[in-house]
Write an enzyme that holds these catalytic residues in place. Structure first.
Site, mmCIF file in Angstrom:
data_model
loop_
_atom_site.group_PDB
_atom_site.id
_atom_site.type_symbol
_atom_site.label_atom_id
_atom_site.label_comp_id
_atom_site.label_asym_id
_atom_site.label_seq_id
_atom_site.Cartn_x
_atom_site.Cartn_y
_atom_site.Cartn_z
ATOM 1 N N ASP A 67 -1.541 7.852 5.194
ATOM 2 C CA ASP A 67 -0.510 7.740 4.154
ATOM 3 C C ASP A 67 -0.390 9.018 3.329
ATOM 4 O O ASP A 67 -1.210 9.940 3.455
ATOM 5 C CB ASP A 67 -0.788 6.528 3.244
ATOM 6 C CG ASP A 67 -2.247 6.434 2.799
ATOM 7 O OD1 ASP A 67 -2.990 7.439 2.930
ATOM 8 O OD2 ASP A 67 -2.649 5.375 2.314
ATOM 9 N N ASN A 136 -7.822 -4.677 -4.175
ATOM 10 C CA ASN A 136 -6.891 -5.796 -3.971
ATOM 11 C C ASN A 136 -6.730 -6.157 -2.494
ATOM 12 O O ASN A 136 -5.847 -6.926 -2.134
ATOM 13 C CB ASN A 136 -5.526 -5.487 -4.600
ATOM 14 C CG ASN A 136 -4.838 -4.282 -3.955
ATOM 15 O OD1 ASN A 136 -5.334 -3.721 -2.984
ATOM 16 N ND2 ASN A 136 -3.698 -3.891 -4.497
ATOM 17 N N HIS A 138 -5.946 -4.053 -0.031
ATOM 18 C CA HIS A 138 -4.987 -3.255 0.751
ATOM 19 C C HIS A 138 -5.701 -2.352 1.762
ATOM 20 O O HIS A 138 -6.871 -1.999 1.573
ATOM 21 C CB HIS A 138 -4.027 -2.458 -0.155
ATOM 22 C CG HIS A 138 -4.607 -1.273 -0.833
ATOM 23 N ND1 HIS A 138 -4.106 -0.758 -2.010
ATOM 24 C CD2 HIS A 138 -5.649 -0.462 -0.534
ATOM 25 C CE1 HIS A 138 -4.793 0.302 -2.371
ATOM 26 N NE2 HIS A 138 -5.732 0.495 -1.497
ATOM 27 N N GLU A 143 0.060 -2.942 0.550
ATOM 28 C CA GLU A 143 -0.378 -3.754 -0.581
ATOM 29 C C GLU A 143 -0.298 -5.238 -0.220
ATOM 30 O O GLU A 143 0.350 -5.601 0.763
ATOM 31 C CB GLU A 143 0.526 -3.454 -1.781
ATOM 32 C CG GLU A 143 0.521 -2.002 -2.231
ATOM 33 C CD GLU A 143 -0.735 -1.600 -2.997
ATOM 34 O OE1 GLU A 143 -1.777 -2.274 -2.864
ATOM 35 O OE2 GLU A 143 -0.681 -0.601 -3.729
HETATM 36 P P1 PGA Z 1 -11.209 4.528 -2.567
HETATM 37 O O1 PGA Z 1 -9.791 3.945 -2.132
HETATM 38 O O2 PGA Z 1 -11.878 4.939 -1.295
HETATM 39 O O3 PGA Z 1 -10.904 5.689 -3.461
HETATM 40 O O4 PGA Z 1 -11.925 3.415 -3.249
HETATM 41 C C1 PGA Z 1 -9.682 3.106 -1.022
HETATM 42 C C2 PGA Z 1 -8.302 2.516 -0.956
HETATM 43 O O5 PGA Z 1 -7.677 2.285 -2.013
HETATM 44 O O6 PGA Z 1 -7.826 2.268 0.154
#
Ligand code: PGA
Length: 249
Positions: A67, A136, A138, A143
């Site tokens: 992404d 959450n 995702h 999301e």
């Molecule tokens: P993080 O993010 O590795 O910074 O916790 C993971 C994500 O939001 O997919």
């Protein structure tokens, strides 16, 4: 799903690096799906070490990132282009021609997304996809509520994700509201996936993804349907998993 609970973040990162290195040694022209965020940093550090000390060779590897924020130029220090360059690409012998990160400044985002999917197909599909997980549930910027069959497209970030990512920007208002992201269907097409999670803040999401029902409200739960998914977590992120996982690691 193979679930591996490691004692520490470092152990989790090394375990993931072992899998990546194994697949790369078996297939030097591996097509590798990459993730940003704080979680894969330890994995990238270990891959860099393996490249420098053990000659792990990335010269034939093709990469596709999950992404990118819309509206940030590749030169922006919070763009995922910049993240990947700083934390991995500039330290290994990867060929820049084989690197793909979604273009957040593309004039025609929809056309770009179609092109990105076609490039993956042309490369023979992703052999191994690295994933983090949001608190959450995702994966990438898919999301809660994302279509389980979705392909690469534009997504609006949720308030939770904007809040979680605000720590990287000077002001919360600077966090982009939109992103280009591979879809859940795109991720499911990878031949193998590794989901990484660290810290207690991810424990609920990990439990829901591994043991909960498959639901679009926890996009990572779709990985239960994947034929070759490895979940590697540290003890804190795995702390809410059922007792049957106690002996892993
Ligand atoms: P993080 O993010 O590795 O910074 O916790 C993971 C994500 O939001 O997919």
């Amino acid at each position: 799903m193979l679930v591996i609970v490691k004692e520490t973040y470092d152990d989790m990162s090394k375990e993931a690096a072992k899998v990546v290195a194994d697949r790369l040694r078996k297939k030097p022209n591996l097509v590798l799906g990459l993730a940003t965020g704080s979680t894969p940093l330890g994995l990238y550090k270990e891959l860099i070490r393996m490249h420098k000390e053990e000659g792990l060779d990335f010269s034939k590897v093709t990469t596709f990132n999950l992404d990118e924020y819309i509206g940030l130029p590749p030169s922006h220090d919070q763009s995922y282009h910049c993240f990947m360059h700083e934390n991995l690409f500039k330290h290994i012998n990867i060929d820049a021609r084989f690197v793909h990160v979604p273009h957040g400044m593309a004039d025609d985002i929809d056309a770009f997304c179609v092109w990105y999917e076609e490039e993956m197909k042309k490369a023979g599909g992703i052999d191994l996809q690295i994933l983090g997980i949001g608190a959450n549930g995702h994966i990438a910027f898919n999301e809660p509520g994302s279509s389980l069959g979705s392909r690469t497209r534009i997504k609006t970030l949720t308030k939770k994700t904007i809040d979680d990512n605000a720590r990287f920007f000077a002001k919360k208002e600077e966090v982009p509201r939109f992103a280009i992201t591979m879809g859940i269907g795109t991720i499911m097409d990878a031949k193998e996936v590794i989901l990484l999670a660290s810290k207690a803040s991810k424990a609920e999401a990990v439990k829901a993804a591994v043991e909960g029902p498959i639901t679009a409200m926890v996009p990572a739960s779709m990985l239960q349907m994947h034929r070759k998914a490895i979940v590697i977590v540290d003890k804190d992120a795995g702390s809410k998993l059922g007792a049957e996982f106690e002996n892993y690691g």
